[in-house]
Design a protein around this motif. Structure first.
Motif, PDB file in Angstrom:
ATOM      1  N   LEU A  31      14.449   3.955 -14.827  1.00 11.40           N
ATOM      2  CA  LEU A  31      14.295   3.699 -13.402  1.00 11.40           C
ATOM      3  C   LEU A  31      13.991   4.993 -12.654  1.00 11.40           C
ATOM      4  O   LEU A  31      14.495   6.052 -13.017  1.00 11.40           O
ATOM      5  N   ILE A  32      13.157   4.882 -11.613  1.00 13.53           N
ATOM      6  CA  ILE A  32      12.853   6.042 -10.785  1.00 13.53           C
ATOM      7  C   ILE A  32      12.981   5.667  -9.318  1.00 13.53           C
ATOM      8  O   ILE A  32      12.795   4.511  -8.939  1.00 13.53           O
ATOM      9  N   GLY A  33      13.298   6.656  -8.516  1.00 10.95           N
ATOM     10  CA  GLY A  33      13.440   6.450  -7.081  1.00 10.95           C
ATOM     11  C   GLY A  33      12.235   6.954  -6.322  1.00 10.95           C
ATOM     12  O   GLY A  33      11.243   7.427  -6.891  1.00 10.95           O
ATOM     13  N   ALA A  34      12.348   6.879  -5.014  1.00 10.06           N
ATOM     14  CA  ALA A  34      11.238   7.250  -4.134  1.00 10.06           C
ATOM     15  C   ALA A  34      10.813   8.703  -4.323  1.00 10.06           C
ATOM     16  O   ALA A  34       9.620   9.003  -4.372  1.00 10.06           O
ATOM     17  N   GLY A  35      11.765   9.599  -4.442  1.00  4.25           N
ATOM     18  CA  GLY A  35      11.432  11.010  -4.592  1.00  4.25           C
ATOM     19  C   GLY A  35      10.594  11.291  -5.824  1.00  4.25           C
ATOM     20  O   GLY A  35       9.627  12.065  -5.776  1.00  4.25           O
ATOM     21  N   SER A  48       3.919   7.727   3.133  1.00  3.85           N
ATOM     22  CA  SER A  48       2.863   7.313   2.202  1.00  3.85           C
ATOM     23  C   SER A  48       3.386   6.246   1.248  1.00  3.85           C
ATOM     24  O   SER A  48       2.703   5.268   0.961  1.00  3.85           O
ATOM     25  N   LEU A  49       4.610   6.437   0.769  1.00  4.89           N
ATOM     26  CA  LEU A  49       5.213   5.453  -0.130  1.00  4.89           C
ATOM     27  C   LEU A  49       5.504   4.154   0.611  1.00  4.89           C
ATOM     28  O   LEU A  49       5.253   3.067   0.087  1.00  4.89           O
ATOM     29  N   LEU A  50       6.012   4.258   1.825  1.00  6.69           N
ATOM     30  CA  LEU A  50       6.280   3.055   2.617  1.00  6.69           C
ATOM     31  C   LEU A  50       4.997   2.259   2.848  1.00  6.69           C
ATOM     32  O   LEU A  50       4.995   1.028   2.759  1.00  6.69           O
ATOM     33  N   ASP A  51       3.905   2.959   3.137  1.00  4.33           N
ATOM     34  CA  ASP A  51       2.613   2.283   3.328  1.00  4.33           C
ATOM     35  C   ASP A  51       2.167   1.600   2.038  1.00  4.33           C
ATOM     36  O   ASP A  51       1.667   0.469   2.064  1.00  4.33           O
ATOM     37  N   ALA A  52       2.349   2.275   0.902  1.00  3.67           N
ATOM     38  CA  ALA A  52       1.952   1.687  -0.388  1.00  3.67           C
ATOM     39  C   ALA A  52       2.776   0.442  -0.693  1.00  3.67           C
ATOM     40  O   ALA A  52       2.263  -0.535  -1.234  1.00  3.67           O
ATOM     41  N   GLN A  53       4.059   0.460  -0.332  1.00  8.57           N
ATOM     42  CA  GLN A  53       4.929  -0.691  -0.600  1.00  8.57           C
ATOM     43  C   GLN A  53       4.501  -1.929   0.171  1.00  8.57           C
ATOM     44  O   GLN A  53       4.823  -3.043  -0.227  1.00  8.57           O
ATOM     45  N   LYS A  54       3.781  -1.735   1.252  1.00 10.10           N
ATOM     46  CA  LYS A  54       3.322  -2.868   2.061  1.00 10.10           C
ATOM     47  C   LYS A  54       2.124  -3.578   1.442  1.00 10.10           C
ATOM     48  O   LYS A  54       1.768  -4.664   1.867  1.00 10.10           O
ATOM     49  N   THR A  55       1.524  -2.960   0.430  1.00 11.62           N
ATOM     50  CA  THR A  55       0.380  -3.586  -0.221  1.00 11.62           C
ATOM     51  C   THR A  55       0.875  -4.572  -1.271  1.00 11.62           C
ATOM     52  O   THR A  55       1.985  -4.464  -1.775  1.00 11.62           O
ATOM     53  N   ARG A  56       0.023  -5.524  -1.600  1.00 11.28           N
ATOM     54  CA  ARG A  56       0.404  -6.559  -2.570  1.00 11.28           C
ATOM     55  C   ARG A  56       0.529  -6.026  -3.988  1.00 11.28           C
ATOM     56  O   ARG A  56       1.270  -6.568  -4.791  1.00 11.28           O
ATOM     57  N   ASP A  57      -0.214  -4.979  -4.302  1.00 13.99           N
ATOM     58  CA  ASP A  57      -0.247  -4.553  -5.696  1.00 13.99           C
ATOM     59  C   ASP A  57       0.816  -3.515  -6.058  1.00 13.99           C
ATOM     60  O   ASP A  57       0.980  -3.203  -7.222  1.00 13.99           O
TER      61      ASP A  57
END
Length: 87
Positions: A31-35, A48-57
């Motif tokens: 398992l890995i975290g956001a950092g 940038s990660l929050l924006d990526a999480q909003k995508t379907r893929d």
């Protein structure tokens, strides 16, 4: 976050992961975290990660404990490869 808070959060995560039914058990080392995701992709900000999480893929987290999200390393690496980001 204080050292004791990080330790108790990590303990809670490990307890949650190891208590899953056998077919769903996950090795905490996988398992890995956001950092770590930020480092793998080469991003500087969590936005940038929050924006990526909003995508379907983008892969969903497999563990959410006390606000901490953890992903399967393999899922994230597959997503990075598909997106053409560096690893």
């Amino acid at each position: 976050m204080s050292r004791s808070s990080r330790k108790s959060a990590r303990t809670a995560i490990i307890r949650a992961v190891t208590s899953w039914p056998k077919r769903e058990q996950v090795d905490p080392a996988d398992l890995i975290g956001a950092g770590e995701i930020l480092k793998l992709v080469g991003w500087k900000t969590r936005k940038s990660l929050l924006d990526a999480q909003k995508t379907r893929d983008f892969p969903p987290p497999v563990v959410v404990v006390r606000g901490a999200r953890l992903w399967h390393r393999e899922d994230v690496e597959r997503w990075i490869e598909h997106q053409g980001h560096r690893t």
